[in-house]
Structures are given as C-alpha cells and as structure tokens.
Enzyme design. Structure first.
Site, mmCIF file in Angstrom:
data_model
loop_
_atom_site.group_PDB
_atom_site.id
_atom_site.type_symbol
_atom_site.label_atom_id
_atom_site.label_comp_id
_atom_site.label_asym_id
_atom_site.label_seq_id
_atom_site.Cartn_x
_atom_site.Cartn_y
_atom_site.Cartn_z
ATOM 1 N N LYS A 22 135.976 100.831 16.225
ATOM 2 C CA LYS A 22 136.405 99.818 15.247
ATOM 3 C C LYS A 22 135.412 99.753 14.076
ATOM 4 O O LYS A 22 135.823 99.728 12.920
ATOM 5 C CB LYS A 22 136.472 98.446 15.924
ATOM 6 C CG LYS A 22 136.673 97.307 14.951
ATOM 7 C CD LYS A 22 136.706 95.958 15.645
ATOM 8 C CE LYS A 22 135.354 95.318 15.834
ATOM 9 N NZ LYS A 22 134.769 94.706 14.638
ATOM 10 N N ASN A 23 134.116 99.733 14.403
ATOM 11 C CA ASN A 23 133.130 99.522 13.348
ATOM 12 C C ASN A 23 132.951 100.729 12.434
ATOM 13 O O ASN A 23 132.251 100.647 11.424
ATOM 14 C CB ASN A 23 131.775 99.112 13.946
ATOM 15 C CG ASN A 23 131.793 97.673 14.429
ATOM 16 O OD1 ASN A 23 132.796 96.979 14.278
ATOM 17 N ND2 ASN A 23 130.684 97.226 14.999
ATOM 18 N N CYS A 126 130.927 81.799 10.743
ATOM 19 C CA CYS A 126 131.114 82.813 11.764
ATOM 20 C C CYS A 126 130.549 82.273 13.062
ATOM 21 O O CYS A 126 129.530 81.601 13.064
ATOM 22 C CB CYS A 126 130.365 84.072 11.343
ATOM 23 S SG CYS A 126 130.338 85.318 12.596
ATOM 24 N N ARG A 131 125.839 84.339 8.577
ATOM 25 C CA ARG A 131 125.821 85.766 8.241
ATOM 26 C C ARG A 131 125.946 85.889 6.735
ATOM 27 O O ARG A 131 127.028 86.054 6.196
ATOM 28 C CB ARG A 131 126.955 86.505 8.953
ATOM 29 C CG ARG A 131 126.709 86.594 10.447
ATOM 30 C CD ARG A 131 127.871 87.156 11.191
ATOM 31 N NE ARG A 131 127.988 88.607 11.125
ATOM 32 C CZ ARG A 131 128.915 89.294 11.776
ATOM 33 N NH1 ARG A 131 129.809 88.659 12.516
ATOM 34 N NH2 ARG A 131 128.973 90.606 11.679
ATOM 35 N N ASP A 316 125.819 94.104 19.994
ATOM 36 C CA ASP A 316 127.230 94.050 20.399
ATOM 37 C C ASP A 316 127.433 94.324 21.892
ATOM 38 O O ASP A 316 128.557 94.245 22.380
ATOM 39 C CB ASP A 316 128.062 95.050 19.577
ATOM 40 C CG ASP A 316 128.293 94.562 18.160
ATOM 41 O OD1 ASP A 316 127.946 93.406 17.859
ATOM 42 O OD2 ASP A 316 128.836 95.342 17.347
ATOM 43 N N ARG A 408 140.980 91.792 18.797
ATOM 44 C CA ARG A 408 140.376 92.257 17.538
ATOM 45 C C ARG A 408 139.635 93.570 17.764
ATOM 46 O O ARG A 408 139.560 94.385 16.849
ATOM 47 C CB ARG A 408 139.371 91.217 17.031
ATOM 48 C CG ARG A 408 140.007 89.956 16.482
ATOM 49 C CD ARG A 408 138.957 89.092 15.833
ATOM 50 N NE ARG A 408 138.084 89.931 15.039
ATOM 51 C CZ ARG A 408 136.785 89.740 14.876
ATOM 52 N NH1 ARG A 408 136.191 88.726 15.433
ATOM 53 N NH2 ARG A 408 136.074 90.563 14.128
HETATM 54 C C1 UD1 Z 1 127.881 94.933 11.857
HETATM 55 C C2 UD1 Z 1 128.923 95.081 12.933
HETATM 56 C C3 UD1 Z 1 128.701 94.077 14.060
HETATM 57 C C4 UD1 Z 1 127.272 94.180 14.592
HETATM 58 C C5 UD1 Z 1 126.260 94.112 13.450
HETATM 59 C C6 UD1 Z 1 124.834 94.375 13.906
HETATM 60 C C7 UD1 Z 1 130.910 95.909 11.833
HETATM 61 C C8 UD1 Z 1 132.313 95.656 11.410
HETATM 62 N N1 UD1 Z 1 130.241 94.883 12.360
HETATM 63 O O1 UD1 Z 1 128.020 93.628 11.298
HETATM 64 O O2 UD1 Z 1 129.639 94.353 15.101
HETATM 65 O O3 UD1 Z 1 127.011 93.109 15.480
HETATM 66 O O4 UD1 Z 1 126.578 95.093 12.436
HETATM 67 O O5 UD1 Z 1 124.754 95.610 14.539
HETATM 68 O O6 UD1 Z 1 130.420 97.005 11.726
HETATM 69 N N2 UD1 Z 1 122.094 89.873 6.924
HETATM 70 C C9 UD1 Z 1 121.548 89.133 5.877
HETATM 71 N N3 UD1 Z 1 122.085 89.318 4.626
HETATM 72 C C10 UD1 Z 1 123.102 90.188 4.379
HETATM 73 C C11 UD1 Z 1 123.624 90.943 5.448
HETATM 74 C C12 UD1 Z 1 123.093 90.761 6.714
HETATM 75 O O7 UD1 Z 1 120.640 88.320 6.069
HETATM 76 O O8 UD1 Z 1 123.524 90.304 3.218
HETATM 77 C C13 UD1 Z 1 121.534 89.689 8.284
HETATM 78 C C14 UD1 Z 1 122.558 89.147 9.268
HETATM 79 O O9 UD1 Z 1 122.646 87.748 9.213
HETATM 80 C C15 UD1 Z 1 122.032 89.647 10.584
HETATM 81 C C16 UD1 Z 1 121.422 91.002 10.212
HETATM 82 O O10 UD1 Z 1 121.224 90.968 8.807
HETATM 83 O O11 UD1 Z 1 121.004 88.801 11.051
HETATM 84 C C17 UD1 Z 1 122.264 92.200 10.588
HETATM 85 O O12 UD1 Z 1 123.585 91.999 10.141
HETATM 86 P P1 UD1 Z 1 124.503 93.235 9.668
HETATM 87 O O13 UD1 Z 1 123.919 94.493 10.195
HETATM 88 O O14 UD1 Z 1 124.724 93.115 8.205
HETATM 89 O O15 UD1 Z 1 125.858 92.921 10.423
HETATM 90 P P2 UD1 Z 1 127.304 93.293 9.914
HETATM 91 O O16 UD1 Z 1 127.268 94.498 9.074
HETATM 92 O O17 UD1 Z 1 127.980 92.069 9.395
#
Ligand code: UD1
Length: 429
Positions: A22-23, A126, A131, A316, A408
C-alpha cells in the site's frame, strides 16, 4: 458497520500470498500526475485507500482504468491500473477527500512541479498523533515554490517552474521524501536531498520515476541526487511486496503457532522485524517462494524493541509485535519513537486480558498465560490488525468493530487467515 469475528485457538497452516505494498502503491499512483503519458502500475493491492486515491486523482482529471479479472487469472494477483493524467482539470485537492487519507496530501509536490500551482487541503487530525506537513512545505519552498496557507488550504505557486536545491530534512520523513523526490524530478537543475527516508517504498518510487525518465541516484540511501528534467514520460512498473503485511502475517503465525509460507514476500525488506521474531523464538526461513514462518510448541520469548526509521524496526509493526508479546514468557519492552500517540491499541488489548503498562513512549508488557476473547474497537489501521492477532490466540470469541480501518490496508485479511485454518469471518452490517 462490518465486524470481524474470531474464535481463537487454531494454529495456522498453509500459504498466505503477500500483496503489493500500500505504502508504495499510493505514491506511485500520485507520481502519475508528473506526466502527460500513461503510467501502468501492476500488482496494485485492492484496498480502500487505493480506491479513495483513485477518486482523489479523478477529481484532478486523471483517468484511471483497472483491468478486469480474466478467467484463469490468479485471484491473488494484484490489479493493474492504467493511469492517464494527460489533462489536469483541477489543481485543488479538497478537504473532504484529503482529510480521509493523509497520503493524498502528497499530490501537492507533483501538481506544483508540473502545473506551477496547487491548492491542497491540510490533512487535519490523525488517530496516531499530530502529523504535521512542515517538512513537505519546507522542501517545496527550498525548490522555489511560494507557499501560503489560507482557509485550511496550502497554496503552492511556482509559475516559472521549480529550481533544483539542497534539501536537508531535520528528521526522517517518508512522505516528505516522496514530495521532494517527485518535485525535484521536474525542477530545473540538480537537487540533493539529505537525511532522506531510506524506506524501500522510497526506492520503489525512485525506480518508477527513473523508468519515466527521471535522473535520480542514491534512493534507498540517506542522500539522494536528482538531476531535474523538463518532462517525464509514461512507464510500466510493478509495485513491490508489502513488508508490513508480511510482518503482520509472520507475527500472526508466531502468535497462533503453526507453519505458514508467506508467498512472494521479500525477506530483505524487513530484516529487522524478522530478526526480532527469531529473537522471540520463532523459526523464520527465506525460501525461493518467500518466507516460511514456524512455531511449533515452543513458547514466545520476550524482546526489547524501539521503532526507528528504515532499516530499523518499523512503527507500522509496533502494535502487532505488542499483541504477540502479550503471550511471551516474561516481560517485554517496546518504545515508539516515530509517532507520539501510537498506543491506542493498548487499552483494547487490555480488554483481552493483556497486561501492559505505559510510561511515556515505552510500553512494558507482562506476558500472560491466557488471553480471553472480548468485543474490541479498531482505532487505526495497524492497531486494528493487532487486535486480530491477539484474537487468534485468545480463548473464545473476539469481535473487532470498526473494521473499515483494516480494509484501508489489508487485502482480504479474513480470507487469507481462514484459508490457513483460523476461525475468522466478517459479519456484515
Ligand atoms: C509513512 C507511512 C506510514 C508510516 C510512516 C513512518 C505511507 C502512506 N505512510 O507515513 O504508514 O507509519 O511513514 O514510517 O507511506 N513529520 C513532521 N513533519 C512533516 C512530516 C513528518 O514532523 O512534515 C514527523 C511525523 O509527525 C512523524 C515523523 O516525522 O513523527 C515520521 O513521519 P513520516 O515518515 O512523514 O510519516 P508519513 O510519511 O506520513
């Protein structure tokens, strides 16, 4: 609303086919926005999130056809999507769609890179913690986009196109790395992305972008170089297998006992999780067909684990490992370092008799001899599957409510488990 009913106690024996990730499928589908030509994606899982992203892309004018199943097709094979983003009719991604799936925010980068403008709703709350999207916005600013936030929307503008730049992420973010990669692919000049996410799904996106004509090197490492090109073309790409689904069924087998082949799984994508399972006393073996997981008779040993960005233990799989540790012989400790509120499953596991103590970002689990079935509530995607895993080993009936969270991210979960002997069924209503 559908429920999943599980009667625990059966060991698992047989084969579970692993679906496309999915990711990886989500960012790959979004990458179609970067080209006027057709992107063909194979091995796309049949999931609610994929269907929702089809609607979101459709809203931008993207035409998507799904090939129907032909007689003789393997029912376990993923679907093939033909995605045609020749005409973008709307560069706005509205709140009612983006709020339902955070990853849809990622359309921002490709839209502004190709169209020079994009208006995308902020995703909102969320269940697993705050996030933010600041890293995405900073990356696009570095590439020369003007960013305004107004009325809950991000308005990104780059009428003369994006310019290559150095992007240094303060913390590893999978989504922000996807945004930076897609935007830099069409920027003018060279970009260097530092502290990039090394997750296999980032490398899969980069592989596909390279097939589309992008010039990218280093994806899968912490530093990625992108030499921007003026146009990308169509391509054909097959989505890599889902390492989180793989780890989930490996833990389900460990929990229930038995002997299961995870067909099509790639052990190299989840070495840290497989190492933890081995440390827990589970037999894990890489074979030509996938990964074979066995636990016959031996008990589960306690482990100490911290989640970490790839190649560390994935957040995850944290909830699933916690479910497994509720049956370990002794005390385990799991620390969550990625998301601050990702312990919603703890209270639900407690309803099944689990003994878990939370202290800040660390959960201490006292392995219990018995879990007993109970009605429980799914709160998010990975938490909900941890309740299924616990239910497989609980005495009596576990009823998991709000299973739309499961749909999902897990394709035909109850079919895959019941074919291996689990007593599990979906109750519609
Ligand atoms: C993706 C995955 C999710 C997984 C996560 C971490 C998908 C669709 N989702 O989510 O399943 O749990 O990676 O492996 O691929 N952060 C910030 N600012 C930002 C972006 C992120 O502070 O602009 C922080 C987040 O709050 C979190 C950390 O960075 O603490 C990692 O998040 P991120 O890797 O961005 O997660 P996603 O890409 O949303």
């Amino acid at each position: 609303m559908d429920k999943i009913r599980i009667v625990g106690g059966n060991a698992l024996h047989g084969t579970i086919p692993i679906s496309g990730a999915k990711n990886a499928a989500l960012p790959l589908m979004i990458a179609s926005l970067l080209t006027e030509e057709k992107l063909v994606l194979e091995n796309v899982p049949r999931l609610a999130d994929v269907a929702l992203l089809q609607r979101i892309l459709g809203n931008h004018g993207v035409d998507i056809t799904t090939n129907g199943k032909r007689t003789g097709d393997d029912p376990n094979a993923g679907q093939t999507l033909e995605i045609d983003a020749r005409v973008i009719v709307d560069t706005t991604a509205p709140y009612d769609l983006v709020s339902r799936m955070r990853a849809s925010f990622w359309v921002l980068g490709p839209l502004v890179a190709r169209m020079g403008v994009a208006r995308v709703s902020l995703p909102g709350g969320c269940a697993i913690g705050t996030r933010p999207v600041d890293f995405h916005l900073d990356a696009l600013r570095a590439l020369g986009a003007d960013i305004d936030i107004d009325g809950g929307y991000v308005l990104a503008k780059a009428p003369k196109g994006l310019k290559g730049a150095r992007i240094v992420f303060p913390k590893v973010s999978v989504g922000a790395t996807h945004t930076a990669l897609m935007a830099a692919a069409l920027a003018d000049g060279e970009s260097v992305i530092e502290n990039a996410a090394r997750e296999p799904e980032v490398a899969d996106l980069a592989d596909c972008l390279v097939k589309m004509g992008a010039r990218i090197s280093g994806a899968g490492n912490a530093t990625i170089h992108v030499q921007g090109v003026p146009h990308l073309r169509g391509a054909r790409h097959s989505v890599l297998p889902d390492r989180i689904e793989t780890g989930t069924y490996a833990m389900a087998t460990a929990m229930a006992g038995g002997d299961v082949l995870l067909a099509g799984a790639r052990p190299d994508l989840l070495e840290s999780a497989l190492d933890i399972l081995r440390a827990a006393g589970v037999e894990v073996e890489a074979t030509n067909e996938g990964i074979r997981v066995r636990r016959n008779g031996a008990g589960i040993l306690p482990v100490e684990v911290s989640t970490a960005p790839y190649p560390g233990f994935p957040t995850d799989l944290q909830a699933q490992l916690m479910a497994l540790m509720t049956k370990a012989k002794g005390r385990s400790r799991i620390t969550e370092t990625i998301f601050e509120n990702r312990f919603m499953h703890v209270q639900e596991l407690a309803r099944l008799g689990a003994k878990i103590h939370l202290d800040g970002d660390t959960a201490t689990i006292e392995g219990a001899e018995r879990l007993t079935g109970a009605p429980v509530m799914a709160t998010d995607l990975r938490a909900s599957v941890s309740l299924v895993i616990a239910g497989l080993a609980a005495e009596g009936e576990t009823l998991v409510q709000r299973v739309y969270h499961l749909d999902r991210g897990f394709e035909r979960l109850e079919a895959k488990l019941s074919r291996c002997g689990a007593e599990i069924e979906r109750i519609s209503g």
